[in-house]
Motif scaffolding. Structure first.
Motif, short mmCIF file in Angstrom:
data_model
loop_
_atom_site.label_atom_id
_atom_site.label_comp_id
_atom_site.label_asym_id
_atom_site.label_seq_id
_atom_site.Cartn_x
_atom_site.Cartn_y
_atom_site.Cartn_z
N ASN A 60 70.24 46.65 6.53
CA ASN A 60 69.89 47.31 7.79
C ASN A 60 69.71 46.27 8.90
O ASN A 60 70.19 46.45 10.02
CB ASN A 60 68.61 48.13 7.58
CG ASN A 60 68.38 49.13 8.67
OD1 ASN A 60 69.27 49.45 9.44
ND2 ASN A 60 67.17 49.62 8.75
N GLN A 61 69.06 45.16 8.57
CA GLN A 61 68.84 44.12 9.56
C GLN A 61 70.17 43.50 9.99
O GLN A 61 70.39 43.23 11.18
CB GLN A 61 67.92 43.04 9.01
CG GLN A 61 67.56 41.97 10.02
CD GLN A 61 66.60 40.94 9.46
OE1 GLN A 61 66.28 40.95 8.29
NE2 GLN A 61 66.15 40.03 10.31
N VAL A 109 73.53 44.70 17.97
CA VAL A 109 72.95 44.08 19.16
C VAL A 109 73.96 43.12 19.80
O VAL A 109 74.09 43.07 21.04
CB VAL A 109 71.62 43.36 18.82
CG1 VAL A 109 71.16 42.48 19.97
CG2 VAL A 109 70.55 44.39 18.50
N GLU A 110 74.70 42.37 18.98
CA GLU A 110 75.73 41.49 19.52
C GLU A 110 76.81 42.30 20.25
O GLU A 110 77.25 41.93 21.33
CB GLU A 110 76.36 40.66 18.40
CG GLU A 110 75.44 39.58 17.86
CD GLU A 110 76.05 38.84 16.68
OE1 GLU A 110 77.27 38.97 16.43
OE2 GLU A 110 75.30 38.14 16.00
N ARG A 111 77.20 43.42 19.65
CA ARG A 111 78.20 44.29 20.28
C ARG A 111 77.65 44.86 21.59
O ARG A 111 78.36 44.96 22.58
CB ARG A 111 78.58 45.41 19.31
CG ARG A 111 79.51 46.43 19.87
CD ARG A 111 80.92 45.92 19.94
NE ARG A 111 81.78 46.99 20.45
CZ ARG A 111 82.66 46.82 21.41
NH1 ARG A 111 82.88 45.63 21.92
NH2 ARG A 111 83.38 47.82 21.84
N LEU A 112 76.37 45.24 21.57
CA LEU A 112 75.73 45.76 22.77
C LEU A 112 75.72 44.71 23.88
O LEU A 112 76.01 45.01 25.05
CB LEU A 112 74.30 46.22 22.45
CG LEU A 112 73.49 46.83 23.58
CD1 LEU A 112 74.11 48.15 24.02
CD2 LEU A 112 72.06 47.04 23.14
N TYR A 113 75.43 43.47 23.51
CA TYR A 113 75.42 42.39 24.48
C TYR A 113 76.81 42.19 25.08
O TYR A 113 76.97 42.03 26.30
CB TYR A 113 74.92 41.10 23.82
CG TYR A 113 74.87 39.92 24.75
CD1 TYR A 113 73.85 39.79 25.69
CD2 TYR A 113 75.85 38.93 24.71
CE1 TYR A 113 73.80 38.72 26.56
CE2 TYR A 113 75.82 37.84 25.56
CZ TYR A 113 74.79 37.74 26.48
OH TYR A 113 74.75 36.67 27.34
N ASP A 114 77.84 42.21 24.24
CA ASP A 114 79.22 42.07 24.72
C ASP A 114 79.60 43.21 25.66
O ASP A 114 80.22 42.99 26.70
CB ASP A 114 80.20 42.02 23.54
CG ASP A 114 80.04 40.76 22.70
OD1 ASP A 114 79.47 39.76 23.22
OD2 ASP A 114 80.47 40.78 21.53
N LEU A 115 79.23 44.43 25.27
CA LEU A 115 79.55 45.58 26.13
C LEU A 115 78.83 45.49 27.47
O LEU A 115 79.41 45.83 28.52
CB LEU A 115 79.17 46.89 25.42
CG LEU A 115 80.05 47.32 24.27
CD1 LEU A 115 79.45 48.53 23.56
CD2 LEU A 115 81.45 47.66 24.77
N LYS A 164 71.71 43.46 13.78
CA LYS A 164 72.13 42.23 14.48
C LYS A 164 73.56 42.36 15.00
O LYS A 164 73.86 41.99 16.14
CB LYS A 164 72.01 41.03 13.55
CG LYS A 164 70.60 40.55 13.36
CD LYS A 164 70.54 39.31 12.49
CE LYS A 164 69.11 38.85 12.31
NZ LYS A 164 69.04 37.62 11.50
N LYS A 165 74.46 42.90 14.17
CA LYS A 165 75.85 43.10 14.61
C LYS A 165 75.91 44.06 15.80
O LYS A 165 76.64 43.83 16.76
CB LYS A 165 76.70 43.66 13.47
CG LYS A 165 77.02 42.67 12.40
CD LYS A 165 77.85 43.34 11.32
CE LYS A 165 78.06 42.43 10.13
NZ LYS A 165 78.79 43.10 9.04
N LEU A 170 75.43 53.19 21.60
CA LEU A 170 75.12 52.07 20.72
C LEU A 170 73.63 51.74 20.76
O LEU A 170 73.02 51.48 19.71
CB LEU A 170 75.95 50.85 21.10
CG LEU A 170 75.87 49.64 20.18
CD1 LEU A 170 76.30 50.02 18.77
CD2 LEU A 170 76.75 48.52 20.71
N ALA A 171 73.05 51.78 21.93
CA ALA A 171 71.61 51.51 22.06
C ALA A 171 70.79 52.56 21.30
O ALA A 171 69.80 52.23 20.64
CB ALA A 171 71.21 51.48 23.53
N ARG A 172 71.21 53.82 21.37
CA ARG A 172 70.53 54.88 20.64
C ARG A 172 70.62 54.66 19.13
O ARG A 172 69.66 54.84 18.39
CB ARG A 172 71.13 56.23 21.02
CG ARG A 172 70.10 57.30 21.19
CD ARG A 172 70.69 58.63 21.68
NE ARG A 172 71.15 58.55 23.05
CZ ARG A 172 72.41 58.74 23.44
NH1 ARG A 172 73.34 59.04 22.58
NH2 ARG A 172 72.74 58.65 24.71
#
Length: 116
Positions: free
Chosen positions: A61-62, A69-75, A66-67, A106-108
């Motif tokens: 789950n962790q 959150v990285e995708r969220l940062y890129d978006l 992390k994956k 993604l944030a949800r």
């Protein structure tokens, strides 16, 4: 005559309710066997099935969080670049709206996964 008829009906109803009540209580007191599934001669499934450990599930789950959150940062970085390129006072870019919706989704997902 009416009085005798009333007594007869009353006695009939009382005895019928007593007779009807008795078998129900006996049936309610007798434990019923659990329903069997499968075919005759088939082995019973084992009661203990292999469950993944809680620690392993939490670690996976962790990693997923992390994956994500990285995708969220890129978006978010892509959205920022898109906003800087587009003059949003005159034109509302469909790509900008779609990117923002994807970020929200993604944030949800990250929020729900973090809750457990």
């Amino acid at each position: 005559m009416r009085e005798s008829r009333r007594k007869f009906i009353w006695l009939l109803a009382a005895s019928g309710s007593l007779l009807g009540w008795r078998p129900r209580t006996r049936a309610a007191q007798q434990p019923s066997a659990p329903p069997r599934t499968g075919f005759p001669g088939e082995k019973e499934p084992e009661a203990k099935e292999h469950k993944p450990s809680t620690k392993r599930v939490l670690e996976e789950n962790q990693k997923d969080i992390k994956k994500s959150v990285e995708r969220l940062y890129d978006l978010a970085a892509e959205l920022k670049a898109e906003v800087e390129k587009t003059d949003s006072t005159e034109i509302l870019s469909l790509r900008l709206v779609n990117k923002a919706e994807e970020i929200e989704k993604l944030a949800r997902q990250i929020k729900n996964r973090a809750k457990g």
